[in-house]
Write a protein that holds these residues in place. Structure first.
Motif, PDB file in Angstrom:
ATOM      1  N   HIS A 179      33.850  40.797  31.030  1.00  0.00           N
ATOM      2  CA  HIS A 179      34.082  40.003  32.230  1.00  0.00           C
ATOM      3  C   HIS A 179      34.346  40.963  33.391  1.00  0.00           C
ATOM      4  CE1 HIS A 179      34.017  35.887  30.812  1.00  0.00           C
ATOM      5  NE2 HIS A 179      34.767  36.235  29.769  1.00  0.00           N
ATOM      6  N   CYS A 225      36.810  41.200  35.387  1.00  0.00           N
ATOM      7  CA  CYS A 225      38.166  41.753  35.358  1.00  0.00           C
ATOM      8  C   CYS A 225      38.344  42.738  34.201  1.00  0.00           C
ATOM      9  CB  CYS A 225      39.188  40.627  35.254  1.00  0.00           C
ATOM     10  SG  CYS A 225      39.405  39.713  36.808  1.00  0.00           S
ATOM     11  N   GLY A 273      38.227  39.716  41.739  1.00  0.00           N
ATOM     12  CA  GLY A 273      38.501  39.225  40.392  1.00  0.00           C
ATOM     13  C   GLY A 273      39.970  38.902  40.175  1.00  0.00           C
ATOM     14  N   SER A 318      41.346  35.190  39.398  1.00  0.00           N
ATOM     15  CA  SER A 318      42.014  35.004  38.109  1.00  0.00           C
ATOM     16  C   SER A 318      43.400  34.413  38.269  1.00  0.00           C
ATOM     17  CB  SER A 318      42.103  36.343  37.362  1.00  0.00           C
ATOM     18  OG  SER A 318      40.820  36.817  37.049  1.00  0.00           O
ATOM     19  N   PRO A 371      43.204  30.467  36.816  1.00  0.00           N
ATOM     20  CA  PRO A 371      43.344  31.214  35.550  1.00  0.00           C
ATOM     21  C   PRO A 371      42.625  30.543  34.393  1.00  0.00           C
ATOM     22  CG  PRO A 371      45.377  30.060  36.083  1.00  0.00           C
ATOM     23  CD  PRO A 371      44.483  29.909  37.266  1.00  0.00           C
ATOM     24  N   GLN A 372      41.898  31.342  33.627  1.00  0.00           N
ATOM     25  CA  GLN A 372      41.266  30.887  32.391  1.00  0.00           C
ATOM     26  C   GLN A 372      41.425  31.994  31.356  1.00  0.00           C
ATOM     27  OE1 GLN A 372      37.390  29.030  32.608  1.00  0.00           O
ATOM     28  NE2 GLN A 372      36.812  29.809  30.609  1.00  0.00           N
ATOM     29  N   ASN A 421      40.472  33.296  28.244  1.00  0.00           N
ATOM     30  CA  ASN A 421      39.400  33.061  27.281  1.00  0.00           C
ATOM     31  C   ASN A 421      39.788  33.403  25.847  1.00  0.00           C
ATOM     32  OD1 ASN A 421      37.250  32.277  29.190  1.00  0.00           O
ATOM     33  ND2 ASN A 421      37.586  34.324  29.999  1.00  0.00           N
ATOM     34  N   TYR A 456      48.230  38.754  30.523  1.00  0.00           N
ATOM     35  CA  TYR A 456      47.187  38.259  31.431  1.00  0.00           C
ATOM     36  C   TYR A 456      47.600  38.483  32.882  1.00  0.00           C
ATOM     37  CZ  TYR A 456      44.082  34.979  33.838  1.00  0.00           C
ATOM     38  OH  TYR A 456      43.167  34.407  34.698  1.00  0.00           O
ATOM     39  N   TYR A 457      48.823  38.108  33.213  1.00  0.00           N
ATOM     40  CA  TYR A 457      49.276  38.206  34.603  1.00  0.00           C
ATOM     41  C   TYR A 457      49.595  39.639  35.003  1.00  0.00           C
ATOM     42  CZ  TYR A 457      49.249  33.187  35.130  1.00  0.00           C
ATOM     43  OH  TYR A 457      48.831  31.883  35.228  1.00  0.00           O
ATOM     44  N   HIS A 486      46.079  41.445  35.472  1.00  0.00           N
ATOM     45  CA  HIS A 486      45.347  41.043  36.667  1.00  0.00           C
ATOM     46  C   HIS A 486      46.097  41.403  37.958  1.00  0.00           C
ATOM     47  CE1 HIS A 486      43.131  38.683  33.650  1.00  0.00           C
ATOM     48  NE2 HIS A 486      42.135  38.772  34.502  1.00  0.00           N
ATOM     49  N   ASN A 502      37.071  25.700  40.154  1.00  0.00           N
ATOM     50  CA  ASN A 502      36.840  26.843  41.037  1.00  0.00           C
ATOM     51  C   ASN A 502      35.924  26.420  42.174  1.00  0.00           C
ATOM     52  OD1 ASN A 502      35.883  29.301  42.197  1.00  0.00           O
ATOM     53  ND2 ASN A 502      36.404  30.388  40.320  1.00  0.00           N
TER      54      ASN A 502
END
Length: 227
Positions: free
Chosen positions: A68, A70, A100, A104, A108-109, A111, A123-124, A127, A186
């Motif tokens: 991806h 990110c 990105g 994000s 937020p997704q 995956n 995740y946070y 990003h 989105n």
């Protein structure tokens, strides 16, 4: 716009602003240490997360490769602080990291989310660093985008698109959301495949131009170091 969304983004934004604020009062050596720390966190994340998924039996080629935008930006940001020649990668990740990272946070997704607190927090953190590192380099290292950075980034992204799209079909993945739209609300996703991909191209051109001129006109003034 749930309470969870508001809380998470408020904490992430506060952390990003704090890092940028503190960086204004550090000397170059101290700022280098901060960059090294951010890079090491991303490096740890890039190695440990897939290894953790594999050991837990959750590894999936279709979802867990860092393909991806990110994921690619995260790997670049992990090694960028340790490179002497940063310009080419800085040009690319300034756009991809900021775009990105913001998308994000706003939509937020997760995956490969396995339900753990570790994956949630990671995740946070990941990003946030991807978003803040290019700005930190601009603010504290005097780095600037090269004149052809927009063109080179756009070409590079389309080369990645040409490689990843058939790879998605081969492994049944959805890297860079080139096989199907993100499962989030989105505003940049218009229509179904392949039309939303074409709109991605349009929005990418607009965002590249906006970020380029912000870096030249506004960011250099707003974020200029005080020492």
């Amino acid at each position: 716009m749930t309470e969870e969304w508001q809380r998470n983004n408020a904490v992430a934004l506060a952390a990003i602003l704090l890092v940028l604020f503190v960086g204004r009062f550090l000397n170059r050596k101290q700022n280098t240490i901060v960059l090294y720390l951010m890079g090491l966190i991303l490096l740890f994340s890039s190695i440990y997360s897939p290894l953790r998924s594999y050991l837990l039996g959750n590894w999936n080629t279709a979802t867990d490769l860092p393909l991806h935008l990110c994921g690619i930006s995260g790997i670049i940001c992990a090694i960028l602080p340790f490179l002497k020649r940063k310009q080419a990668l800085f040009d690319f990740v300034f756009y991809t990291g900021i775009i990105g990272g913001i998308m994000s946070m706003l939509t937020p997704q997760m995956n490969s989310y396995d339900g753990s607190q570790f994956a949630y927090i990671e995740y946070y953190i990941r990003h946030s660093i991807i978003l803040v590192m290019p700005i930190y380099l601009l603010q504290n290292y005097g780095m600037e985008l090269s004149r052809k950075s927009m063109f080179k980034t756009f070409v590079t992204l389309n080369i990645l698109l040409a490689i990843i799209m058939p790879f998605n079909f081969y492994v049944g993945g959805n890297y860079m959301y080139l096989a199907e739209p993100p499962q989030v609300e989105n505003p940049l996703v218009i229509g179904q495949w392949p039309y939303y991909v074409l709109w991605f191209e349009v929005f990418m051109i607009i965002l590249l131009i906006v970020l380029f001129y912000l870096s030249k006109i506004r960011l250099r003034q707003i974020l200029k170091p005080s020492i």
